[in-house]
Design a protein around this motif. Structure first.
Motif, PDB file in Angstrom:
ATOM      1  N   ALA A 274      13.937  -5.187  -8.565  1.00 41.55           N
ATOM      2  CA  ALA A 274      13.180  -4.593  -9.353  1.00 41.55           C
ATOM      3  C   ALA A 274      11.485  -4.151  -9.353  1.00 41.55           C
ATOM      4  N   ILE A 275      12.031  -3.793  -7.918  1.00 37.67           N
ATOM      5  CA  ILE A 275      11.167  -2.861  -7.565  1.00 37.67           C
ATOM      6  C   ILE A 275      11.365  -1.651  -7.527  1.00 37.67           C
ATOM      7  N   PRO A 276      10.364  -1.109  -8.133  1.00 38.85           N
ATOM      8  CA  PRO A 276      10.527   0.463  -8.337  1.00 38.85           C
ATOM      9  C   PRO A 276      10.748   0.988  -7.430  1.00 38.85           C
ATOM     10  N   LEU A 277      12.426   2.631  -8.067  1.00 37.40           N
ATOM     11  CA  LEU A 277      12.489   3.217  -6.348  1.00 37.40           C
ATOM     12  C   LEU A 277      11.788   3.665  -6.584  1.00 37.40           C
ATOM     13  N   GLU A 278      11.417   4.731  -6.495  1.00 39.14           N
ATOM     14  CA  GLU A 278       9.583   5.239  -6.019  1.00 39.14           C
ATOM     15  C   GLU A 278       8.696   4.580  -5.084  1.00 39.14           C
ATOM     16  N   GLY A 279       8.590   3.416  -5.557  1.00 34.50           N
ATOM     17  CA  GLY A 279       8.351   2.571  -4.178  1.00 34.50           C
ATOM     18  C   GLY A 279       9.057   2.332  -3.377  1.00 34.50           C
ATOM     19  N   ARG A 280      10.060   1.856  -3.181  1.00 36.07           N
ATOM     20  CA  ARG A 280      11.089   1.705  -2.158  1.00 36.07           C
ATOM     21  C   ARG A 280      11.046   2.727  -1.514  1.00 36.07           C
ATOM     22  N   ILE A 281      11.651   4.494  -2.324  1.00 39.35           N
ATOM     23  CA  ILE A 281      11.680   5.189  -1.310  1.00 39.35           C
ATOM     24  C   ILE A 281      10.499   5.469   0.166  1.00 39.35           C
ATOM     25  N   VAL A 282       9.297   5.517  -1.035  1.00 36.32           N
ATOM     26  CA  VAL A 282       7.992   6.014  -0.697  1.00 36.32           C
ATOM     27  C   VAL A 282       7.574   4.514   1.022  1.00 36.32           C
ATOM     28  N   ALA A 283       8.333   3.377   0.742  1.00 39.99           N
ATOM     29  CA  ALA A 283       8.229   2.269   1.142  1.00 39.99           C
ATOM     30  C   ALA A 283       8.826   2.574   3.089  1.00 39.99           C
ATOM     31  N   ILE A 284       9.818   3.732   2.680  1.00 41.04           N
ATOM     32  CA  ILE A 284      10.415   3.583   4.084  1.00 41.04           C
ATOM     33  C   ILE A 284       9.624   5.474   4.890  1.00 41.04           C
ATOM     34  N   ALA A 285       9.552   5.826   3.793  1.00 45.68           N
ATOM     35  CA  ALA A 285       8.578   7.466   4.567  1.00 45.68           C
ATOM     36  C   ALA A 285       7.696   6.539   5.122  1.00 45.68           C
ATOM     37  N   ASP A 286       6.217   6.316   4.679  1.00 51.69           N
ATOM     38  CA  ASP A 286       5.417   6.015   5.033  1.00 51.69           C
ATOM     39  C   ASP A 286       5.065   4.844   6.125  1.00 51.69           C
ATOM     40  N   VAL A 287       6.762   3.891   6.743  1.00 52.55           N
ATOM     41  CA  VAL A 287       6.588   3.211   7.804  1.00 52.55           C
ATOM     42  C   VAL A 287       6.546   3.424   8.528  1.00 52.55           C
ATOM     43  N   PHE A 288       8.063   4.360   8.469  1.00 51.61           N
ATOM     44  CA  PHE A 288       8.598   5.509   9.208  1.00 51.61           C
ATOM     45  C   PHE A 288       7.534   6.610   9.887  1.00 51.61           C
ATOM     46  N   ASP A 289       6.799   7.129   9.826  1.00 52.80           N
ATOM     47  CA  ASP A 289       6.070   8.123  10.169  1.00 52.80           C
ATOM     48  C   ASP A 289       4.731   7.291  10.321  1.00 52.80           C
ATOM     49  N   ALA A 290       4.416   6.294  10.174  1.00 51.72           N
ATOM     50  CA  ALA A 290       3.638   4.958  10.758  1.00 51.72           C
ATOM     51  C   ALA A 290       4.191   4.112  12.267  1.00 51.72           C
ATOM     52  N   LEU A 291       6.076   4.604  11.793  1.00 51.33           N
ATOM     53  CA  LEU A 291       6.236   3.985  13.730  1.00 51.33           C
ATOM     54  C   LEU A 291       5.894   4.951  14.603  1.00 51.33           C
ATOM     55  N   MET A 292       6.279   6.514  14.196  1.00 52.37           N
ATOM     56  CA  MET A 292       6.678   7.387  14.868  1.00 52.37           C
ATOM     57  C   MET A 292       4.901   7.967  15.238  1.00 52.37           C
ATOM     58  N   SER A 293       4.264   7.531  14.775  1.00 52.01           N
ATOM     59  CA  SER A 293       2.573   8.389  15.068  1.00 52.01           C
ATOM     60  C   SER A 293       1.448   7.046  16.225  1.00 52.01           C
ATOM     61  N   VAL A 294       1.079   7.980  16.877  1.00 51.55           N
ATOM     62  CA  VAL A 294      -0.540   7.298  17.898  1.00 51.55           C
ATOM     63  C   VAL A 294      -1.259   6.803  16.523  1.00 51.55           C
ATOM     64  N   ARG A 295      -1.899   5.748  16.649  1.00 53.47           N
ATOM     65  CA  ARG A 295      -2.972   5.193  16.295  1.00 53.47           C
ATOM     66  C   ARG A 295      -3.797   4.609  16.934  1.00 53.47           C
TER      67      ARG A 295
END
Length: 378
Positions: A274-295
């Motif tokens: 029910a979650i659009p495919l585009e949203g599911r894809i961006v969720a992974i990309a977004d979280v991966f970069d957040a995890l791997m980046s200094v904040r």
């Protein structure tokens, strides 16, 4: 005809060598003439890398008839615009109507009149040139409109950046990651490029979040999180609903990139497909970069820790099938991460750096520059 321009090519198709010689003699001073004595040879020439600009086609031939050749070409999107003139001894009104109904632009009966053949060929080549020029202008205008929409998306993404306290190339990286995941999942190049071009808008709704919450150095309290949870809806409202695929995809991504596979995400608590495919894809990309980046509020985690997190969250936060696609694309994702590392400085001009990332054959046409925006940790 200008000596600087190559002569246009006319294909003469007839099973009679005498007819071929006659038509070639009439046309060769003004055009490049190619000949075929059968339908099979004619189709091979038409489907080659250098198709003719016009075809003079006999109807009564052994094997594939002229009518059948015409039918086949008119059903082929790459060749159906080539003008076909039937040149035939079949001179009845019914024959002529049949030929024109099949898709020919003109019908000349034998024995031919050289001035008529020259005039008809000249007229239809001129019309064909005009048609191609009009199509070129339409394509150019369409590209201009697409570029304008992409510029708007990038500018709005940049606007979100000004509200954020994080810097770097986060949006540039995660847009690439999303494209690579989409391709690994089996999406076509065009669909993957649409995700690439619209992913920068995922956090546009943070424009509507008060600075006291968005820029708070410490953890948010429950009331503040309630406000933060509204930024996907704000983003969707900023973009608005559109018939245009690019803008509609941007709206969908802004609205759904915080939904979770198990239904525990926000703002709509969607679950599974029910979650659009585009949203599911961006969720992974977004979280991966957040995890791997200094904040400012955290250190970067190791690749091993990030992959362990995705394994744990497969089927919970993330679509398990897309996690498999993510892992398949990981070598290219890590290359993007290295090229666009924050310590390399802000690399906002993708076109300038495109050759570093993709081999020429893999570079999608018209690849735009993407303005780096920031924060995805919330």
């Amino acid at each position: 005809m200008s000596p600087l321009l190559p002569k246009q090519c006319v294909l003469v198709v007839d099973d009679s060598p005498d007819n071929i010689e006659l038509l070639s003699e009439v046309l060769r001073d003004d055009y490049r003439v190619r000949v075929a004595t059968s339908g099979e040879k004619a189709l091979k020439i038409v489907y080659s890398d250098e198709p003719p600009d016009l075809i003079l086609l006999d109807i009564m031939m052994p094997g594939i008839s002229g009518l059948e050749i015409c039918r086949r070409l008119k059903t082929n999107p790459d060749r159906r615009r080539i003008p076909i003139i039937f040149v035939t001894a079949m001179g009845s009104t019914e024959d002529e109507q049949r030929g024109l109904d099949t898709g020919a632009v003109d019908y000349i009966t034998k024995p031919i009149s050289p001035p008529i053949v020259k005039a008809r060929v000249r007229t239809h080549l001129a019309l064909y040139d005009q048609s191609r020029e009009l199509e070129r202008m339409v394509r150019q205008r369409t590209l201009e409109l697409l570029t304008t929409r992409q510029q708007i998306i990038r500018r709005l993404g940049r606007a979100a950046e000004f509200k954020d306290n994080e810097t770097g190339n986060h949006v540039l990286r995660m847009s690439h990651y999303a494209r690579l995941i989409a391709l690994a999942h089996g999406m076509g190049e065009e669909a993957a490029n649409i995700i690439f071009n619209t992913a920068p808008m995922h956090d546009i709704g943070k424009i509507g979040i008060p600075d006291a919450i968005l820029l708070k150095p410490g953890k948010l309290d429950p009331a503040e999180w309630e406000v933060m949870y509204r930024h996907p809806v704000m983003g969707a409202e900023i973009i608005g609903k559109h018939d245009n695929e690019l803008l509609e995809t941007a709206r969908i991504i802004a609205l759904t990139h915080h939904e979770k596979w198990d239904g525990s995400g926000y703002p709509q608590r969607l679950a599974g497909e029910a979650i659009p495919l585009e949203g599911r894809i961006v969720a992974i990309a977004d979280v991966f970069d957040a995890l791997m980046s200094v904040r400012p509020y955290k250190a970067a985690v190791s690749l091993e820790a990030a992959l362990q997190y995705f394994d744990e969250q497969s089927g919970r936060h993330f679509d398990p099938t897309l996690i498999a696609a993510f892992k398949s694309a990981l070598p290219e994702i890590l290359r993007i991460k290295e090229i666009y590392a924050d310590e390399n400085g802000a690399l906002t001009d993708l076109e300038f750096h495109i050759k570093e990332i993709y081999h020429h054959k893999d570079s999608p046409p018209g690849y735009p520059a993407i303005i780096a925006s920031t924060q995805t940790g919330l």
